[in-house]
Design an enzyme around this catalytic site. Structure first.
Site, PDB file in Angstrom:
ATOM      1  N   GLU A   1       9.317   2.409  10.941  1.00  0.00           N
ATOM      2  CA  GLU A   1      10.278   3.272  10.861  1.00  0.00           C
ATOM      3  C   GLU A   1       9.644   4.661  10.707  1.00  0.00           C
ATOM      4  OE1 GLU A   1      12.832   6.184  10.086  1.00  0.00           O
ATOM      5  OE2 GLU A   1      12.301   5.285   8.220  1.00  0.00           O
TER       6      GLU A   1
ATOM      7  N   GLU B   1       9.092  16.605  15.042  1.00  0.00           N
ATOM      8  CA  GLU B   1       9.431  16.618  13.595  1.00  0.00           C
ATOM      9  C   GLU B   1       8.580  17.679  12.696  1.00  0.00           C
ATOM     10  OE1 GLU B   1       8.517  13.034  11.637  1.00  0.00           O
ATOM     11  OE2 GLU B   1      10.656  13.019  10.735  1.00  0.00           O
TER      12      GLU B   1
ATOM     13  N   CYS C   1      12.949  11.676   6.726  1.00  0.00           N
ATOM     14  CA  CYS C   1      13.035  11.284   7.977  1.00  0.00           C
ATOM     15  C   CYS C   1      14.577  11.486   8.320  1.00  0.00           C
ATOM     16  CB  CYS C   1      12.489   9.988   8.457  1.00  0.00           C
ATOM     17  SG  CYS C   1      12.861   8.673   7.183  1.00  0.00           S
TER      18      CYS C   1
ATOM     19  N   LYS D   1       1.020  -1.192   0.016  1.00  0.00           N
ATOM     20  CA  LYS D   1       0.002   0.021  -0.072  1.00  0.00           C
ATOM     21  C   LYS D   1       0.833   1.025  -0.009  1.00  0.00           C
ATOM     22  CE  LYS D   1      -1.931   2.921   2.255  1.00  0.00           C
ATOM     23  NZ  LYS D   1      -1.952   4.314   1.759  1.00  0.00           N
TER      24      LYS D   1
HETATM   25  C1  UN1 Z   1      13.637   8.660   4.296  1.00  0.00           C
HETATM   26  O1  UN1 Z   1      13.824   9.911   4.624  1.00  0.00           O
HETATM   27  O2  UN1 Z   1      12.566   8.121   4.930  1.00  0.00           O
HETATM   28  O3  UN1 Z   1      19.411   8.616   4.072  1.00  0.00           O
HETATM   29  C2  UN1 Z   1      14.352   7.877   3.882  1.00  0.00           C
HETATM   30  C3  UN1 Z   1      18.749   8.981   3.184  1.00  0.00           C
HETATM   31  C4  UN1 Z   1      18.037   8.439   1.983  1.00  0.00           C
HETATM   32  C5  UN1 Z   1      16.914   7.758   2.669  1.00  0.00           C
HETATM   33  C6  UN1 Z   1      16.061   8.414   3.327  1.00  0.00           C
HETATM   34  N1  UN1 Z   1      18.912   7.349   1.567  1.00  0.00           N
HETATM   35  O4  UN1 Z   1      18.575  10.378   3.326  1.00  0.00           O
END
Ligand code: UN1
Length: 496
Positions: free
Chosen positions: A247, A379, A281, A173
């Site tokens: 995550e 965040e 993230c 999804k």
């Molecule tokens: C994300 O923001 O969910 O290290 C992943 C990084 C990328 C992946 C980010 N390779 O910023």
């Protein structure tokens, strides 16, 4: 363009019965595609198809599964630009970034294809004579994959590829803002010859994800997304006895010590904070600066932030795209008054740029932030960076570790002792030295401590743990009842 994007269930592209919505380009506010949403009944059909396909997929030798994944890697390489363009249209980040996003999936496809000839277990000596012991990674069954829009190809690939090589089947999804990108990704697997039902995609907001989490046929849920949704998914799935990998978020910091290479730090901070419009993230949203270097660093960063060219990510020379949607824009904008109320100084950005259309927001820099302010703890998920002043490495580490999240952190210093102390004491899942907080590679574990996740990791060898169970096997070839079968305590004393 306004094609209908369908669901892929049991090897067929089918319309869902959950209604139709538009996927909107956040730079132009035009419709990229119409999306056919899945209802709970469609999700049920997808899980059934995955369950049926699992019977044969788990029995296909892993090297053969790997060959299909090699074809996935090749097709993704050929289609890199096309898929990247769809992703830029749907979620806004610039083409160089969406190409990088697809590249991570290519890397992961090659890596996991190779795992088809490894998937290492182990043997160890056993206590009794004429007996053999080994531990194998076993497949689990149907995996539910729920992913966000910000890395619409890379993040699904971190889940789908290890799950597949290990012999599981999948219902996927994607984020509702990047449904067409998700469909283009799944089409690659279809064209690479993946058998029907092994990978299914269901589209839509909310409903299909919830149906997946609660479906009794789904054994594992692998989720990346917001903390709010992630925790709801976690408790629901846990109450049903499912395995969950989460995550969720970050409040990542870059520490700059007085002895840092200034120019290097300025460039790395800029792209960690404002790249992907801050919607990673792993984005840097806190800057922890030692007092001595602060005036020069802030001056250079303000200049840099103001020079970033904002616009439509498919246009040349544009360096930063819009936020993903109106809701995201409102959330980011709302933090400007949070900051002002907390007594923070907005020294760059802080406004919507003057543009006709699109959910754009200026690269923003806050000064005078203290570690417990909301802007230093929550965040924001936008191009907003908070500068916090500290006196020493020890204080910097303490500030770094004092947030609800623990994904990535970074330090700029030319002092090897300080760097190694930071490696030891920074309590995040990823640590960078003289490098921004983004840019993780797929061969190492990805994930975070504290509120970022639930202790699981994606990518690398650790990524296989989410999608396999250990099966310990004992083979007794003595042809007789050995004492250890009756009473395995004090085995040596009871040896006949
Ligand atoms: C994300 O923001 O969910 O290290 C992943 C990084 C990328 C992946 C980010 N390779 O910023």
């Amino acid at each position: 363009m306004s094609d209908l994007v369908r669901n892929f269930i049991g090897g067929q592209w089918v319309e869902g019965s959950g209604g139709v919505y538009a996927s909107i380009n956040p730079a132009t506010e035009e419709t990229v595609a119409d999306i056919s949403s899945a209802s709970p009944a469609d999700v049920d059909a997808a899980v059934k198809a995955a369950k049926e396909a699992y019977k044969e997929w788990r029995l296909m030798p892993a090297p053969r599964r790997g060959e299909i994944l090699y074809r996935v890697a090749q097709l993704l390489t050929e289609r890199k630009d096309d898929i990247a363009r769809i992703a830029t249209q749907e979620m806004g980040k610039i083409l160089a970034e969406t190409r990088g996003d697809v590249q991570e999936a290519i890397d992961m496809a090659f890596y996991m294809a190779g795992e088809g000839r490894r998937l290492f277990g182990y043997t160890a000596p056993v206590e009794m004579p004429n007996k053999f012991g080994m531990a194998l990674r076993d497949s689990v069954g149907v995996v539910g994959v729920i992913t966000p829009w910000n890395f619409p190809v890379a993040v699904p690939s971190w889940k789908i590829l290890p799950a597949l090589i290990a012999g599981n089947t999948i219902v996927f999804k994607p984020g509702e803002d990047t449904a067409a990108t998700g469909a283009a990704f799944v089409k690659v697997f279809e064209d690479a010859g993946l058998p029907p039902g092994v990978l299914n995609i269901v589209q839509g907001a909310g409903v299909p994800g919830e149906a997946l989490v609660t479906h009794p046929g789904v054994r594992i849920i692998s989720f990346t997304g917001s903390t709010l949704t992630g925790l709801a998914v976690y408790s629901k799935a846990a109450s049903l006895g499912k395995k969950v990998t989460l995550e969720m978020g970050g409040k990542n910091a870059i520490i700059v010590l007085d002895d840092a290479n200034l120019q290097l730090a300025v460039d790395a901070i800029t792209w960690s904070a404002y790249g992907t419009t801050g919607q990673r993230c792993t984005a840097c949203s806190r800057l922890i600066i030692q007092k001595g270097i602060k005036p020069k660093l802030m001056e250079a960063l303000i200049e840099k932030a103001r020079s970033i060219k904002i616009g439509y990510g498919l246009e040349d020379a544009v360096q930063m795209g819009p936020l993903v949607n109106q809701r995201a824009l409102e959330k980011v904008a709302s933090y400007m008054s949070v900051a002002r109320n907390e007594g923070v100084k907005i020294v760059a950005g802080g406004e919507r740029p003057n543009m006709d259309k699109g959910f754009f927001f200026e690269p923003t820099l806050f000064d005078g932030v203290t570690p417990n302010m909301r802007v230093a703890q929550e965040e924001i998920f936008g191009p907003v960076l908070s500068a916090i002043e500290v006196g020493s490495l020890e204080e910097a580490v303490e500030v770094n570790n004092n947030t609800p999240y623990g994904l990535s952190s970074s330090i700029f210093t030319e002092n090897v002792n300080a760097a190694f102390r930071a490696i030891r004491d920074l309590s995040t899942g990823i640590v960078y030295i003289n490098h921004g907080t983004t840019g993780a590679e797929i061969q190492f574990p990805f994930g975070g401590t504290r509120g970022t996740g639930n202790g699981m990791r994606e990518a690398g060898q650790a990524g296989l743990d989410s999608f396999t169970e250990w099966k310990s096997v004992y083979v007794d070839y003595s042809g007789r009842l050995q004492r250890a079968q009756i009473d395995n305590e004090d085995i040596l004393g009871k040896l006949e």
